[in-house]
Each structure stands twice: as C-alpha cells, then as structure tokens.
Scaffold this active site. Structure first.
Site, PDB file in Angstrom:
ATOM      1  N   HIS A   1      -5.184  21.983  66.387  1.00 33.67           N
ATOM      2  CA  HIS A   1      -4.083  22.432  67.324  1.00 33.67           C
ATOM      3  C   HIS A   1      -3.708  24.271  66.402  1.00 33.67           C
ATOM      4  CE1 HIS A   1      -3.170  19.106  68.791  1.00 33.67           C
ATOM      5  NE2 HIS A   1      -2.520  18.433  67.332  1.00 33.67           N
TER       6      HIS A   1
ATOM      7  N   HIS B   1       7.871  21.605  69.822  1.00 33.20           N
ATOM      8  CA  HIS B   1       7.292  20.558  69.289  1.00 33.20           C
ATOM      9  C   HIS B   1       5.677  21.536  68.743  1.00 33.20           C
ATOM     10  CE1 HIS B   1       5.021  16.885  68.188  1.00 33.20           C
ATOM     11  NE2 HIS B   1       4.019  16.995  69.317  1.00 33.20           N
TER      12      HIS B   1
HETATM   13 FE   LIG Z   1       1.928  16.185  69.667  1.00 35.06          FE
END
Ligand SMILES: [Fe+2]
Length: 534
Positions: free
Chosen positions: A370, A360
């Site tokens: 992220h 993921h």
């Molecule tokens: Fe995610």
C-alpha cells in the site's frame, strides 16, 4: 550452582533497569529511523476461526438480541445496537419484517431498576448476487436505539430487546465517558485495525480486554467476509489471489454475524467507533456497496453535522475525534471536505485541546504494501489537517506497525501530526514484512492501485530520495517500524501529554515488554499560537 541462585537476582535487576528507562517523548524527536524485522519464530498468519467455534456460534433463541454493541452518540447519549432473528443464505431468500419485533432499551443507574426506556429503529439488508451458482443473503433484524440523558463518568445498566414478547437480553453494563473539558479524558482508548476473525484476532481482542479500555477505535477492515465464497468455502489468505474467475467479488455474510458475536462481550460494555476500510466495500447487485457495514453500525453522523455515515466526528472528554472516509469523495471540492472544514472551524481547543484523526489507509507508510496508495487523499486534505493542528492520526490497512516522526508534506515538522499505523489486528492475510526501501521491494506502477480515488504516485522533490519513488534506506519521517500483530492504547494525561503504547500480541503475558511506547506531547504555544489554551 551459585550462578543458578544469582539468576533470579539478575532478573530482578533487569526488570528494575527496564522499568527505570525513561519513556521517550516526541519532544526528544525527530528520532533516527529504527526497524525491527519480523520475528521468524512467530507465524506470519493464521487461519480464520471456523463458524462452529464457540465464540462465533449463535447462542440465543430466535427473537432474543445478539451481537449487542455500543457507540457514542453525543457526550450524554449512546447508541445501542443488536440483531434479532435468523439470517438466511440461499438461492432464494425472503427478507424478515423489521417491524415484527420491537427495538427497546431499558436502562438506569442501578442493576435491574431501570428508570428509562427508549425505542429506536430496525432494518434488514440483503447481499444479492444474481449469478449462476452464487448464493444470496438476507440479514437478521438490525436494531439501533439511541439512549439519552446520560450523566458523565457514570455506570449504567441496560437490557435491550422486545419486552412484549418478552425477549430481552441479559443485563449489560457500561460506563459513560467524561464531558468535553480540557481537564477530563477517557481512561484509556484502544486502537485496532484490520482485525478479522482468526486466532491472531482472538489474541488481539483478549489482549485488548486485559488492557481495559474505556473506548475503542476500530479503524477499518473489520471482518474479511470478502475472503470467502457465498457458500462459505475458501477462506483466502490474500486479497488478490481470491476468486479470479467469479463474476463479482463474493462474500460470506454470515462471517459478519460471527464477528458481531465474537466482539459482543467487549463492545456491549465499551463503545466502539468504526470507520470503513476497503474490505467493507463488498459490491453486490446494481453496484450497491458497503451495505453490511452501513446497516450494522450506528455512527454519530447526524450528531456531528455530517450527512454521510462514511465520515463523522465526536468528542470524548477533551479529545475531538475526526473519523474520515477514504472510500468516499475526499476531494477539496467535495462534501466531506466542506463538512470537515466546518467541523474544524467550530472547534474550541480550550475545551477539546486534543485533535485526533483516523482513517483506514495511511498517508505515511514505508512498507511496500500500500505504499503511496492514498497519495491523492493526502494531497487533497493534508494542509487542512495541518493548519488546524491535528495531533495524532491513526490508520490501518498495512498489516504491520509504524510510528512516524512529526511530518508535514513529507518534511519533518515539529507541528505535523504523529502518524501511526496499526493495521496489525491479526486478520487472515499475513503480516507485511517488506519495506519499500529494501532492495528490490520498491513497488512498481501496477502495484498498490487504490480501491477508491485516483493514483497520484509521487517522486520526492527534495532530500536524500530526490527524484525517486522510494528511499534506499528507511525514510527520515519513519521513526519506528516493526512487523508484528498487535494493537495500541492511548492514555491522555492532560491537555499536552498522552502516553501511546503499542502492544504486540506476543507480549500478552509480559506487559513490561511493550513493542513501542512514547509520550506524545502537544506544543500549542508553538503550533497553535492564535488559539487560546489556558
Ligand atoms: Fe485495508
């Protein structure tokens, strides 16, 4: 008026020129980094579909199967899964008895003339929040049946349910994939990440159906049920802004049932292989996590020698897929790593030349969102994947598209995998538009703390960003990035060439306009000189 007559002619010429452009290949790389920014005429996000939307409503009666889905078990067997009965949500809920309805699949090569029947297992799960004001959930009965003895590249018809009631589904059909072989490949593989259940998700799925894949990789963050209160209220468009005062992160589990209905028309005929994302964690009473994800999906863990549903492998024609868990132990001393090493050591690249991995959260990612979040996982596992010549890595999590140049340990390397991020399926959160190299957009130490594992922020040790956490321009390992919703398809042509296409949602009606397209070319003689590839 003369110019008006010439417009169609010019359009035709334009199309011919567009069609004649050669599709680039990774052998032409490494490419100079390219950024296409978000098209401001599009919306960055959209609301979730309401529960009474026609594609989300339950339309079978009590004991009849719904939310039917397929997953590959082995090259000659398939998992068929479905749900019966009614889920309950309330302060007090009583779990259904899984043995109250049978799990049968009747199947054969001719419509309505079934030659085989297999029985499977059934179970229920509950999502319990024993806090004042929060509601509990218990699921319908989830059935999983493994049907076997299947011939490759063959159409099968099936019905699932309980023949004694009788309560069987309508007839569905699927086509099996080729057996492992260097000369046979699935027709087309669709790769989707961070799909959710919005009108953008609808466009993605409709677009995917138009592309007619024979296999789907669903690489985490499927439903976003944890953007809701247990009452079903508040579909929150961002993860961190939701429910700051709640004693536990709530979920609205009926969204999972809605997603199962939304996907059934596709995944009752095309196998879908899932891997978990952070939105599947869903903590509940006693620290229990991933309950819905683990109960609802059958994955070939036992078939691939894995003792965990969080990671597994499978073959489809001449491709070996590694589905890796980022939200379970990924350390080099752990069980997943040991299983992965064994799985890779067993590989015969003369039978499955292609090695494709998916998990993921991306390791290579130049968006602010992220950024370096799963650097710890990269540091533990990257060398093992590189040594075994992984060809392509698919990830999601970042809600945008990015294709990397071949890279290993943040250094351009002709034998590194091609990393691709497609977390742009269209969920309730918005498209990511900021890059870590944009002025003022380099994440701070408090940003991007992973929901599993540790923090391993890294300043680059060499190159133009030496000593810094972020580049001040698009990094050389990032070949192309664009902020848009979409999904990808992979068409493996032979043991060395595969066509990768990224389909943007806005291109749905003009398929000649791909967001990105490239031949990914393997070089086994250069990169796997000790492997015999005939
Ligand atoms: Fe995610």
């Amino acid at each position: 008026m003369k110019w008006m007559r010439s417009v169609p002619f010019l359009l035709i010429i334009g199309l011919i020129v567009a069609d004649d452009r050669p599709i680039p290949s990774t052998l032409d790389g490494p490419f100079l980094p390219v950024t296409r920014r978000f098209d401001p005429s599009l919306r960055r996000g959209s609301d979730d579909l309401p529960m009474d939307h026609p594609r989300l409503r339950k339309n079978v009666s009590y004991n009849f199967p719904e939310q039917i889905s397929l997953a590959i078990s082995t090259p000659t067997s398939m998992w068929v899964s479905w749900v019966t009965g009614d889920a309950q949500i309330g302060k007090n809920v009583t779990a259904l008895d899984p043995s109250s309805v049978a799990s049968e699949v009747w199947y054969g090569k001719k419509s309505r003339k079934y030659t085989s029947m297999r029985r499977g297992v059934s179970t229920v799960y509950s999502q319990l929040y024993p806090f004042e004001g929060l509601l509990n959930y218990t699921s319908g009965i989830v059935h999983h049946v493994r049907i076997d003895g299947l011939e490759p590249e063959t159409k099968y018809y099936y019905q699932c349910g309980d023949s004694s009631i009788p309560a069987l589904s309508k007839e569905h059909m699927f086509e099996t994939l080729p057996l492992p072989s260097k000369s046979s490949y699935p027709r087309k593989i669709a790769i989707v990440g961070d799909l959710g259940l919005t009108s953008n998700s609808t466009t993605t799925v409709d677009h995917l159906v138009e592309n007619d894949p024979s296999l789907i990789l669903m690489i985490g963050d499927l439903v976003y049920a944890n953007q809701y209160l247990t009452t079903g209220g508040k579909g929150a468009p961002c993860f961190s802004c939701a429910f700051p005062d709640a004693p536990i992160r709530e979920t609205y589990q009926p969204r999972w049932d809605a997603w199962g209905r939304f996907m059934e028309p596709v995944i009752s005929r095309v196998p879908m292989m899932v891997i978990e994302g952070n939105h599947e964690i869903e903590p509940q009473i006693s620290g229990v996590t991933f309950k819905s994800y683990l109960t609802r999906f059958a994955v070939p863990s036992a078939e691939s020698g894995s003792n965990s549903s969080f990671y597994y492998s499978f073959n489809a024609g001449g491709i070996h897929f590694l589905m890796l868990g980022a939200y379970t132990d990924y350390n080099a001393t752990g069980a997943q790593f040991a299983w992965l090493k064994e799985d890779l050591d067993k590989l015969d690249r003369t039978v499955t030349p292609w090695l494709v991995a998916a998990w993921h959260p991306p390791w290579y990612n130049s968006y602010s969102s992220h950024y370096q979040e799963f650097e710890c996982m990269r540091q533990e596992m990257e060398h093992l994947l590189y040594e075994h010549g992984v060809d392509i890595v698919f990830s999601g999590h970042v809600h945008a598209y990015e294709r990397m140049n071949r890279v290993y340990n943040y250094t351009l390397d002709p034998c590194g995998p091609v990393y691709i991020t497609v977390g742009d399926g269209g969920n309730i959160e918005k498209v990511d538009v900021d890059h870590a190299d944009d002025p003022g957009k380099c994440p701070s130490a408090r940003d991007n703390i992973p929901e599993f594992g540790g923090v391993c922020r890294l300043n680059y040790s060499s190159g133009p960003a030496e000593g810094k956490f972020c580049w001040n321009t698009q990094p050389e390992w990032s070949a192309f990035r664009e902020s848009s919703f979409g999904h990808g398809t992979l068409e493996v042509k032979n043991s060395t060439h595969a066509l990768w296409t990224w389909h943007r949602n806005q291109d749905v009606y003009k398929e000649e306009n791909h967001g990105d397209q490239i031949y990914i070319v393997r070089q086994p003689d250069l990169c796997l000189p000790t492997t015999k590839v005939t």
